[in-house]
Design a protein around this motif. Structure first.
Motif, PDB file in Angstrom:
ATOM      1  N   GLN A 268       0.930  -1.022  -0.017  1.00  0.00           N
ATOM      2  CA  GLN A 268       0.158  -0.137  -0.133  1.00  0.00           C
ATOM      3  C   GLN A 268       0.732   1.301   0.120  1.00  0.00           C
ATOM      4  O   GLN A 268       2.040   1.389   0.644  1.00  0.00           O
ATOM      5  CB  GLN A 268      -0.976   0.088   1.099  1.00  0.00           C
ATOM      6  CG  GLN A 268      -1.966  -0.974   1.174  1.00  0.00           C
ATOM      7  CD  GLN A 268      -2.851  -0.898   2.401  1.00  0.00           C
ATOM      8  OE1 GLN A 268      -3.891   0.113   2.097  1.00  0.00           O
ATOM      9  NE2 GLN A 268      -2.795  -1.375   3.608  1.00  0.00           N
ATOM     10  N   VAL A 269       0.397   2.156  -0.735  1.00  0.00           N
ATOM     11  CA  VAL A 269       1.013   3.656  -0.744  1.00  0.00           C
ATOM     12  C   VAL A 269       0.343   4.568   0.179  1.00  0.00           C
ATOM     13  O   VAL A 269      -0.781   5.006  -0.231  1.00  0.00           O
ATOM     14  CB  VAL A 269       1.295   3.823  -2.124  1.00  0.00           C
ATOM     15  CG1 VAL A 269       2.028   5.401  -2.180  1.00  0.00           C
ATOM     16  CG2 VAL A 269       1.890   2.929  -2.954  1.00  0.00           C
ATOM     17  N   ILE A 270       0.736   5.194   1.007  1.00  0.00           N
ATOM     18  CA  ILE A 270       0.121   5.942   1.883  1.00  0.00           C
ATOM     19  C   ILE A 270       0.974   7.504   1.574  1.00  0.00           C
ATOM     20  O   ILE A 270       2.260   7.458   1.996  1.00  0.00           O
ATOM     21  CB  ILE A 270       0.255   5.632   3.613  1.00  0.00           C
ATOM     22  CG1 ILE A 270       0.172   4.338   3.521  1.00  0.00           C
ATOM     23  CG2 ILE A 270      -0.482   6.685   4.309  1.00  0.00           C
ATOM     24  CD1 ILE A 270      -1.354   3.694   3.103  1.00  0.00           C
ATOM     25  N   ALA A 271       0.129   8.505   1.634  1.00  0.00           N
ATOM     26  CA  ALA A 271       0.635   9.676   1.206  1.00  0.00           C
ATOM     27  C   ALA A 271       0.637  10.811   2.333  1.00  0.00           C
ATOM     28  O   ALA A 271      -0.719  10.466   3.102  1.00  0.00           O
ATOM     29  CB  ALA A 271       0.486  10.470  -0.213  1.00  0.00           C
ATOM     30  N   THR A 272       1.454  11.767   2.841  1.00  0.00           N
ATOM     31  CA  THR A 272       1.170  12.692   3.548  1.00  0.00           C
ATOM     32  C   THR A 272       1.833  13.900   3.267  1.00  0.00           C
ATOM     33  O   THR A 272       2.833  13.898   2.404  1.00  0.00           O
ATOM     34  CB  THR A 272       1.586  12.131   5.182  1.00  0.00           C
ATOM     35  OG1 THR A 272       1.195  13.372   6.087  1.00  0.00           O
ATOM     36  CG2 THR A 272       3.113  12.031   5.188  1.00  0.00           C
ATOM     37  N   GLY A 273       1.716  15.224   4.010  1.00  0.00           N
ATOM     38  CA  GLY A 273       2.249  16.191   3.674  1.00  0.00           C
ATOM     39  C   GLY A 273       1.409  17.018   2.912  1.00  0.00           C
ATOM     40  O   GLY A 273       0.227  16.879   2.268  1.00  0.00           O
ATOM     41  N   GLY A 274       1.572  18.478   2.751  1.00  0.00           N
ATOM     42  CA  GLY A 274       0.622  19.431   2.357  1.00  0.00           C
ATOM     43  C   GLY A 274       0.245  19.276   0.856  1.00  0.00           C
ATOM     44  O   GLY A 274      -0.895  19.591   0.643  1.00  0.00           O
ATOM     45  N   LEU A 275       1.027  18.701  -0.190  1.00  0.00           N
ATOM     46  CA  LEU A 275       0.502  18.546  -1.254  1.00  0.00           C
ATOM     47  C   LEU A 275       0.128  17.150  -1.857  1.00  0.00           C
ATOM     48  O   LEU A 275      -0.445  16.890  -2.806  1.00  0.00           O
ATOM     49  CB  LEU A 275       1.939  18.893  -2.364  1.00  0.00           C
ATOM     50  CG  LEU A 275       2.170  20.314  -2.421  1.00  0.00           C
ATOM     51  CD1 LEU A 275       3.568  20.527  -3.103  1.00  0.00           C
ATOM     52  CD2 LEU A 275       1.085  21.370  -2.929  1.00  0.00           C
ATOM     53  N   ALA A 276      -0.059  16.535  -0.699  1.00  0.00           N
ATOM     54  CA  ALA A 276      -0.605  14.963  -0.971  1.00  0.00           C
ATOM     55  C   ALA A 276      -2.058  15.059  -1.770  1.00  0.00           C
ATOM     56  O   ALA A 276      -2.313  14.458  -2.434  1.00  0.00           O
ATOM     57  CB  ALA A 276      -0.592  14.416   0.209  1.00  0.00           C
ATOM     58  N   LEU A 277      -3.058  15.943  -1.207  1.00  0.00           N
ATOM     59  CA  LEU A 277      -4.399  15.893  -1.563  1.00  0.00           C
ATOM     60  C   LEU A 277      -4.424  16.566  -2.951  1.00  0.00           C
ATOM     61  O   LEU A 277      -5.058  16.059  -3.820  1.00  0.00           O
ATOM     62  CB  LEU A 277      -5.337  16.901  -0.646  1.00  0.00           C
ATOM     63  CG  LEU A 277      -5.394  16.355   0.607  1.00  0.00           C
ATOM     64  CD1 LEU A 277      -6.169  17.363   1.461  1.00  0.00           C
ATOM     65  CD2 LEU A 277      -6.363  15.165   0.557  1.00  0.00           C
ATOM     66  N   LEU A 278      -3.683  17.729  -3.411  1.00  0.00           N
ATOM     67  CA  LEU A 278      -3.518  17.843  -4.887  1.00  0.00           C
ATOM     68  C   LEU A 278      -2.954  16.852  -5.975  1.00  0.00           C
ATOM     69  O   LEU A 278      -3.746  16.659  -6.822  1.00  0.00           O
ATOM     70  CB  LEU A 278      -2.515  19.225  -4.871  1.00  0.00           C
ATOM     71  CG  LEU A 278      -1.975  19.577  -6.384  1.00  0.00           C
ATOM     72  CD1 LEU A 278      -3.471  20.286  -6.966  1.00  0.00           C
ATOM     73  CD2 LEU A 278      -1.121  20.567  -6.236  1.00  0.00           C
ATOM     74  N   PHE A 279      -2.031  16.194  -5.393  1.00  0.00           N
ATOM     75  CA  PHE A 279      -1.504  15.021  -6.485  1.00  0.00           C
ATOM     76  C   PHE A 279      -2.538  13.887  -6.396  1.00  0.00           C
ATOM     77  O   PHE A 279      -2.743  13.276  -7.367  1.00  0.00           O
ATOM     78  CB  PHE A 279      -0.188  14.560  -6.035  1.00  0.00           C
ATOM     79  CG  PHE A 279       0.867  15.647  -6.313  1.00  0.00           C
ATOM     80  CD1 PHE A 279       0.998  15.824  -7.624  1.00  0.00           C
ATOM     81  CD2 PHE A 279       1.619  16.276  -5.325  1.00  0.00           C
ATOM     82  CE1 PHE A 279       2.173  16.846  -8.043  1.00  0.00           C
ATOM     83  CE2 PHE A 279       2.640  17.226  -5.669  1.00  0.00           C
ATOM     84  CZ  PHE A 279       3.078  17.368  -7.164  1.00  0.00           C
ATOM     85  N   GLN A 280      -3.317  13.731  -5.218  1.00  0.00           N
ATOM     86  CA  GLN A 280      -4.055  12.395  -5.335  1.00  0.00           C
ATOM     87  C   GLN A 280      -5.380  12.742  -6.228  1.00  0.00           C
ATOM     88  O   GLN A 280      -5.833  11.760  -6.437  1.00  0.00           O
ATOM     89  CB  GLN A 280      -4.861  12.483  -3.848  1.00  0.00           C
ATOM     90  CG  GLN A 280      -5.927  11.234  -3.648  1.00  0.00           C
ATOM     91  CD  GLN A 280      -6.689  11.410  -2.350  1.00  0.00           C
ATOM     92  OE1 GLN A 280      -7.099  12.334  -1.906  1.00  0.00           O
ATOM     93  NE2 GLN A 280      -6.848  10.183  -1.760  1.00  0.00           N
ATOM     94  N   ARG A 281      -5.621  13.858  -6.605  1.00  0.00           N
ATOM     95  CA  ARG A 281      -6.844  13.976  -7.492  1.00  0.00           C
ATOM     96  C   ARG A 281      -6.324  13.864  -8.931  1.00  0.00           C
ATOM     97  O   ARG A 281      -7.291  13.724  -9.697  1.00  0.00           O
ATOM     98  CB  ARG A 281      -7.415  15.551  -7.367  1.00  0.00           C
ATOM     99  CG  ARG A 281      -8.039  15.893  -6.099  1.00  0.00           C
ATOM    100  CD  ARG A 281      -8.602  17.184  -6.134  1.00  0.00           C
ATOM    101  NE  ARG A 281      -7.818  18.256  -6.235  1.00  0.00           N
ATOM    102  CZ  ARG A 281      -7.303  19.112  -5.094  1.00  0.00           C
ATOM    103  NH1 ARG A 281      -7.762  18.751  -3.975  1.00  0.00           N
ATOM    104  NH2 ARG A 281      -6.623  20.056  -5.313  1.00  0.00           N
ATOM    105  N   HIS A 282      -5.051  13.575  -9.285  1.00  0.00           N
ATOM    106  CA  HIS A 282      -4.669  13.242 -10.618  1.00  0.00           C
ATOM    107  C   HIS A 282      -3.694  12.089 -10.592  1.00  0.00           C
ATOM    108  O   HIS A 282      -3.084  12.221 -11.813  1.00  0.00           O
ATOM    109  CB  HIS A 282      -3.708  14.682 -11.062  1.00  0.00           C
ATOM    110  CG  HIS A 282      -4.712  16.039 -10.622  1.00  0.00           C
ATOM    111  ND1 HIS A 282      -5.718  16.376 -11.625  1.00  0.00           N
ATOM    112  CD2 HIS A 282      -4.892  16.960  -9.822  1.00  0.00           C
ATOM    113  CE1 HIS A 282      -6.322  17.523 -11.249  1.00  0.00           C
ATOM    114  NE2 HIS A 282      -5.947  17.803 -10.144  1.00  0.00           N
ATOM    115  N   THR A 283      -3.478  11.199  -9.708  1.00  0.00           N
ATOM    116  CA  THR A 283      -3.012  10.140  -9.899  1.00  0.00           C
ATOM    117  C   THR A 283      -3.746   8.989  -9.091  1.00  0.00           C
ATOM    118  O   THR A 283      -4.240   9.274  -8.205  1.00  0.00           O
ATOM    119  CB  THR A 283      -1.376  10.341  -9.504  1.00  0.00           C
ATOM    120  OG1 THR A 283      -0.526   8.895  -9.999  1.00  0.00           O
ATOM    121  CG2 THR A 283      -1.191  10.735  -8.078  1.00  0.00           C
ATOM    122  N   GLN A 284      -3.370   7.753  -9.662  1.00  0.00           N
ATOM    123  CA  GLN A 284      -4.033   6.736  -8.962  1.00  0.00           C
ATOM    124  C   GLN A 284      -2.914   5.915  -8.106  1.00  0.00           C
ATOM    125  O   GLN A 284      -3.002   4.771  -7.789  1.00  0.00           O
ATOM    126  CB  GLN A 284      -4.558   5.531  -9.920  1.00  0.00           C
ATOM    127  CG  GLN A 284      -5.830   6.406 -10.948  1.00  0.00           C
ATOM    128  CD  GLN A 284      -6.723   6.850 -10.158  1.00  0.00           C
ATOM    129  OE1 GLN A 284      -7.370   6.000  -9.352  1.00  0.00           O
ATOM    130  NE2 GLN A 284      -7.095   8.042 -10.558  1.00  0.00           N
TER     131      GLN A 284
END
Length: 258
Positions: A219-235
């Protein structure tokens, strides 16, 4: 109530954590010259807005990648809250997870704290991606051991290098390009395409290589300020948790008996 402090190269995050839940959080620019008194003037006013008295703080824990900030945060804890801060990875807050790297002492406290929180919150093998001044990719095995990772320049750092070392390129916002084409028709669009999609491609490529090397479901877990921005444009992300570091600090403080 726990006061958790996450000192990064760009920002310092202060959070109040009660019974394991984050009550509120505040952010201030990192400045190693900022004194304990300056922190206190800012922090105590914010606590007053939340109707939290300084006597409510029963423990302080700090994760820091900025050594020069340490002394003033120690003074802050002792002078204004009557608490000697715990420092992540030291003393009663020593790491409880195995760290399988050549020099464990050189591992950034934030990365170890993230690994601790990710293992507590998600099952199996993990890749933790943290968007900060640098973007880090950390591998955590199913048994909770830190296995190593990757350090890449953060997207803001990359953009600063581009703008500061070219005479005519303007400063742009980090956001999804306005055009659906990857052939930009003006300077700003070309920069946004290069910075945004270039960064997405870098992340996708590195994560694909890590997954291939791990050789098991991960599983890939993201954190940090820009995580939500990139989440919308990559799977590539299975989950985003903006508070991963703070949750790790809460776990560490609890393990230390605070």
């Amino acid at each position: 109530m726990l006061l958790a402090v996450d000192v990064g190269n760009t920002n310092v995050v202060f959070a109040l954590i009660e019974d394991g839940a984050i009550r509120t959080r505040w952010r201030i620019a990192t400045d190693p010259r900022r004194t304990a008194d300056e922190y206190a003037v800012w922090l105590l006013q914010l606590m007053e807005i939340e109707t939290v008295g300084r006597e409510s703080i029963t423990a302080v824990i700090v994760s820091s990648v900025v050594p020069r900030a340490r002394h003033n945060l120690e003074v802050l804890g002792q002078k204004y809250f009557g608490q000697t801060p715990l420092f992540a990875g030291e003393g009663d807050a020593a790491w409880t997870l195995p760290i399988h790297v050549d020099e464990p002492r050189t591992l950034g406290a934030d990365r170890a704290v993230n690994a601790l929180a990710a293992h507590a919150g998600f099952a199996g093998d993990l890749i933790v991606v943290d968007f900060g001044t640098a973007t880090t990719f950390d591998v955590v095995s199913a048994d909770g051991a830190y296995q190593g990772g990757i350090i890449a320049p953060g997207i803001n750092l990359s953009l600063d290098a581009l703008v500061n070392n070219t005479a005519k390129l303007p400063r742009i916002a980090i956001e999804h390009p306005r055009t659906t084409s990857v052939t930009g028709r003006n300077t700003e669009d070309q920069m946004q395409i290069g910075v945004f999609w270039g960064y997405v491609s870098m992340m996708e490529g590195l994560i694909a290589r890590l997954k291939a090397e791990i050789g098991r479901p991960v599983q890939v877990i993201a954190t940090g300020g820009l995580a939500l921005l990139f989440q919308r444009h990559t799977q590539i992300f299975d989950a985003v948790d903006a508070d991963l570091t703070l949750k790790g600090l809460a776990i560490l403080a609890d393990q230390a008996g605070h």
